[in-house]
Design a protein around this motif. Structure first.
Motif, mmCIF file in Angstrom:
data_model
loop_
_atom_site.group_PDB
_atom_site.id
_atom_site.type_symbol
_atom_site.label_atom_id
_atom_site.label_comp_id
_atom_site.label_asym_id
_atom_site.label_seq_id
_atom_site.Cartn_x
_atom_site.Cartn_y
_atom_site.Cartn_z
ATOM 1 N N LEU A 1 9.607 -12.305 41.573
ATOM 2 C CA LEU A 1 8.419 -11.802 40.865
ATOM 3 C C LEU A 1 8.196 -12.651 39.605
ATOM 4 C CD1 LEU A 1 9.187 -7.960 41.059
ATOM 5 C CD2 LEU A 1 7.568 -9.234 42.493
ATOM 6 N N PRO A 2 7.909 -13.920 39.786
ATOM 7 C CA PRO A 2 7.824 -14.838 38.639
ATOM 8 C C PRO A 2 6.706 -14.537 37.647
ATOM 9 C CG PRO A 2 6.950 -15.882 40.621
ATOM 10 C CD PRO A 2 7.593 -14.597 41.055
ATOM 11 N N ASN A 3 5.699 -13.792 38.065
ATOM 12 C CA ASN A 3 4.574 -13.490 37.180
ATOM 13 C C ASN A 3 4.723 -12.170 36.429
ATOM 14 O OD1 ASN A 3 3.174 -15.868 37.963
ATOM 15 N ND2 ASN A 3 2.446 -14.830 39.810
ATOM 16 N N VAL A 4 5.856 -11.490 36.663
ATOM 17 C CA VAL A 4 6.090 -10.193 36.013
ATOM 18 C C VAL A 4 7.042 -10.389 34.828
ATOM 19 C CG1 VAL A 4 6.884 -7.820 36.321
ATOM 20 C CG2 VAL A 4 5.760 -9.020 38.219
ATOM 21 N N PRO A 5 6.621 -10.069 33.608
ATOM 22 C CA PRO A 5 7.470 -10.280 32.423
ATOM 23 C C PRO A 5 8.613 -9.271 32.345
ATOM 24 C CG PRO A 5 5.480 -9.130 31.795
ATOM 25 C CD PRO A 5 5.307 -9.494 33.251
ATOM 26 N N THR A 6 9.601 -9.584 31.518
ATOM 27 C CA THR A 6 10.696 -8.655 31.261
ATOM 28 C C THR A 6 10.294 -7.710 30.122
ATOM 29 O OG1 THR A 6 11.754 -10.023 29.569
ATOM 30 C CG2 THR A 6 12.353 -10.460 31.880
ATOM 31 N N TYR A 7 11.039 -6.612 29.994
ATOM 32 C CA TYR A 7 10.789 -5.692 28.884
ATOM 33 C C TYR A 7 10.953 -6.409 27.541
ATOM 34 C CZ TYR A 7 10.548 -1.220 31.448
ATOM 35 O OH TYR A 7 10.153 -0.167 32.236
ATOM 36 N N ALA A 8 11.909 -7.326 27.465
ATOM 37 C CA ALA A 8 12.120 -8.069 26.218
ATOM 38 C C ALA A 8 10.885 -8.879 25.858
ATOM 39 C CB ALA A 8 13.334 -8.980 26.357
ATOM 40 N N GLU A 9 10.263 -9.461 26.864
ATOM 41 C CA GLU A 9 9.076 -10.283 26.615
ATOM 42 C C GLU A 9 7.901 -9.464 26.086
ATOM 43 O OE1 GLU A 9 8.124 -13.640 29.477
ATOM 44 O OE2 GLU A 9 9.534 -12.480 30.695
ATOM 45 N N VAL A 10 7.805 -8.222 26.515
ATOM 46 C CA VAL A 10 6.668 -7.395 26.075
ATOM 47 C C VAL A 10 7.020 -6.545 24.857
ATOM 48 C CG1 VAL A 10 5.675 -7.333 28.387
ATOM 49 C CG2 VAL A 10 7.224 -5.491 27.672
ATOM 50 N N GLY A 11 8.176 -6.834 24.253
ATOM 51 C CA GLY A 11 8.533 -6.174 23.001
ATOM 52 C C GLY A 11 9.210 -4.826 23.130
ATOM 53 N N ILE A 12 9.845 -4.551 24.294
ATOM 54 C CA ILE A 12 10.578 -3.286 24.482
ATOM 55 C C ILE A 12 12.011 -3.612 24.944
ATOM 56 C CG2 ILE A 12 10.467 -0.959 25.462
ATOM 57 C CD1 ILE A 12 7.605 -1.478 26.257
ATOM 58 N N PRO A 13 12.807 -4.250 24.095
ATOM 59 C CA PRO A 13 14.150 -4.680 24.500
ATOM 60 C C PRO A 13 15.106 -3.544 24.854
ATOM 61 C CG PRO A 13 13.858 -4.930 22.132
ATOM 62 C CD PRO A 13 12.503 -4.617 22.701
ATOM 63 N N ASP B 1 -4.702 1.422 41.656
ATOM 64 C CA ASP B 1 -5.999 1.871 41.139
ATOM 65 C C ASP B 1 -5.968 2.179 39.641
ATOM 66 O OD1 ASP B 1 -7.149 1.665 43.654
ATOM 67 O OD2 ASP B 1 -6.700 3.755 44.180
ATOM 68 N N LEU B 2 -4.756 2.183 39.067
ATOM 69 C CA LEU B 2 -4.654 2.461 37.629
ATOM 70 C C LEU B 2 -5.340 1.333 36.855
ATOM 71 C CD1 LEU B 2 -3.189 4.652 35.836
ATOM 72 C CD2 LEU B 2 -1.495 2.876 35.382
ATOM 73 N N PRO B 3 -6.239 1.641 35.934
ATOM 74 C CA PRO B 3 -6.981 0.602 35.211
ATOM 75 C C PRO B 3 -6.160 -0.066 34.107
ATOM 76 C CG PRO B 3 -7.658 2.753 34.447
ATOM 77 C CD PRO B 3 -6.710 2.997 35.595
ATOM 78 N N ALA B 4 -5.036 -0.633 34.472
ATOM 79 C CA ALA B 4 -4.188 -1.363 33.526
ATOM 80 C C ALA B 4 -3.487 -2.469 34.299
ATOM 81 C CB ALA B 4 -3.179 -0.430 32.885
ATOM 82 N N LYS B 5 -3.748 -3.710 33.910
ATOM 83 C CA LYS B 5 -3.200 -4.858 34.637
ATOM 84 C C LYS B 5 -1.938 -5.422 33.993
ATOM 85 C CE LYS B 5 -6.878 -4.689 37.277
ATOM 86 N NZ LYS B 5 -6.810 -4.162 38.643
ATOM 87 N N ASN B 6 -1.684 -5.041 32.753
ATOM 88 C CA ASN B 6 -0.497 -5.540 32.058
ATOM 89 C C ASN B 6 0.035 -4.460 31.117
ATOM 90 O OD1 ASN B 6 -2.030 -5.705 29.555
ATOM 91 N ND2 ASN B 6 -2.907 -7.617 30.358
ATOM 92 N N MET B 7 1.139 -4.742 30.440
ATOM 93 C CA MET B 7 1.781 -3.726 29.618
ATOM 94 C C MET B 7 0.937 -3.335 28.413
ATOM 95 S SD MET B 7 4.180 -1.625 29.255
ATOM 96 C CE MET B 7 5.154 -2.155 30.655
ATOM 97 N N GLU B 8 0.264 -4.293 27.802
ATOM 98 C CA GLU B 8 -0.585 -3.975 26.647
ATOM 99 C C GLU B 8 -1.687 -2.999 27.036
ATOM 100 O OE1 GLU B 8 -3.345 -6.260 23.263
ATOM 101 O OE2 GLU B 8 -2.409 -7.410 24.894
#
Length: 324
Positions: free
Chosen positions: A232-244, A133-140
């Motif tokens: 979980l092929p649709n879930v990015p890694t931390y590195a991909e979202v800029g948090i290495p 229910d959290l209104p956030a679908k991605n890391m951004e």
């Protein structure tokens, strides 16, 4: 004089032979494996999967004993004080044997000196999961939501000073966000409250979250792994979202109280290596999203020391106030 020498020699032979027979007989009763976290968490799952095969190989039952509390320090401190005879083992994991001792002013155990390393069992990707229910679908969107609402949302952990707690602290430090921390006696109870909506966020490991993710009862936003997970092929890694800095899997191993005889430790290490070659055991671990990773006693000891050094630096770099 000659008779005394012969008698002494025979006595030494008897003692040596008796000791060898005793060592060869290990184990001759059930072995207790202390899990310093609650039932249902990743440490508990890995312990039970490996414990079944380990018991078959050793010819004795592996009895799992959960002793949760204080981010893994209650069970770990208990295990450190048990007889060094090979009949009490402990799950030595990154949370309890590298993170926890370095975030308290005074730890009730030393993760290096108080334990004899046996082997790593598995490397496990971490995952950030939220209530659907959290209104956030991605890391951004998630980071923006937290920045727009500092302190409004809560994240649960396995306890003060555990890896899930410190991953949350590291995340907030790196992203410039603020959440309320709610400690539990293990990630199992934290996940229950996440599903119920009493929490919004948990920094977990894949095994304990995976079934809930599959059932769409919680939503994964990001994983800590070298590459995206096949499960979980649709879930990015931390590195991909800029948090290495958070893109590191966790290790889950096995140890005994310090001064446990080398012969017993070698027997256990060999049994672990054999267990982690068993196709059914490997499949059961991989099904949880973990990677079997047996190693020598020496290599596992070095891993524990290196991980401790890394977390000492992290605690200092993020300015974390050590716990009492």
């Amino acid at each position: 004089m000659k008779f005394k020498s012969i008698a002494l020699l025979l006595g030494c032979v008897y003692v040596t032979a008796h000791t060898s027979i005793a060592a060869a007989a290990y184990p001759d009763k059930p072995i207790k494996l202390v899990v310093p976290y609650a039932v249902g968490g990743t440490t508990d799952i890995i312990a039970r999967v490996v414990g079944v095969k380990l018991g078959t190989i050793l010819g004795q039952t592996i009895v799992i004993e959960n002793k949760p509390g204080a981010g893994g320090s209650v069970g770990s401190a208990y295990a450190a004080k048990q007889p060094a005879d090979g009949y009490t083992l402990v799950m030595a994991v990154e949370s309890s044997h590298a993170v926890n001792p370095n975030v308290y002013e005074r730890s009730p155990y030393d993760p290096v000196k108080d334990f004899a390393p046996i082997s790593n069992l598995a490397d496990v990707p971490n995952v950030l999961v939220v209530n659907p229910d959290l209104p956030a679908k991605n890391m951004e969107q998630f980071i923006k939501l937290l920045k727009d609402n500092p302190g409004k949302y809560a994240f649960g952990s396995s306890g003060n000073g555990g890896l899930s707690h410190m991953n949350g602290e590291l995340f907030m430090s790196v992203t410039g966000t603020k959440m309320l921390h709610v400690p539990y006696k293990g990630l199992g109870p934290a996940l229950n409250d996440l599903v119920a909506g009493q929490l919004q966020v948990v920094f977990d490991n894949i095994p304990s979250s995976f079934a809930l993710i599959q059932g769409q009862r919680i939503r994964p936003l990001v994983v800590a792994a070298k590459e995206r997970l096949k499960a979980l092929p649709n879930v990015p890694t931390y590195a991909e979202v800029g948090i290495p800095k958070l893109n590191n899997p966790s290790w889950f191993g096995l140890a005994a109280p310090a001064n446990t005889p080398d012969a017993i430790l070698d027997t256990l290490n060999q049994a672990v290596t054999q267990a982690l070659k068993d196709p059914e055991t490997v499949a059961a671990i991989e099904k949880q999203g973990a990677i079997p990773s047996p190693m020598s006693r020496k290599d596992f000891g070095e891993l524990i020391q290196q991980s401790n050094a890394q977390w000492v630096k992290v605690v200092k770099d993020i300015g974390f106030n050590k716990l009492n």
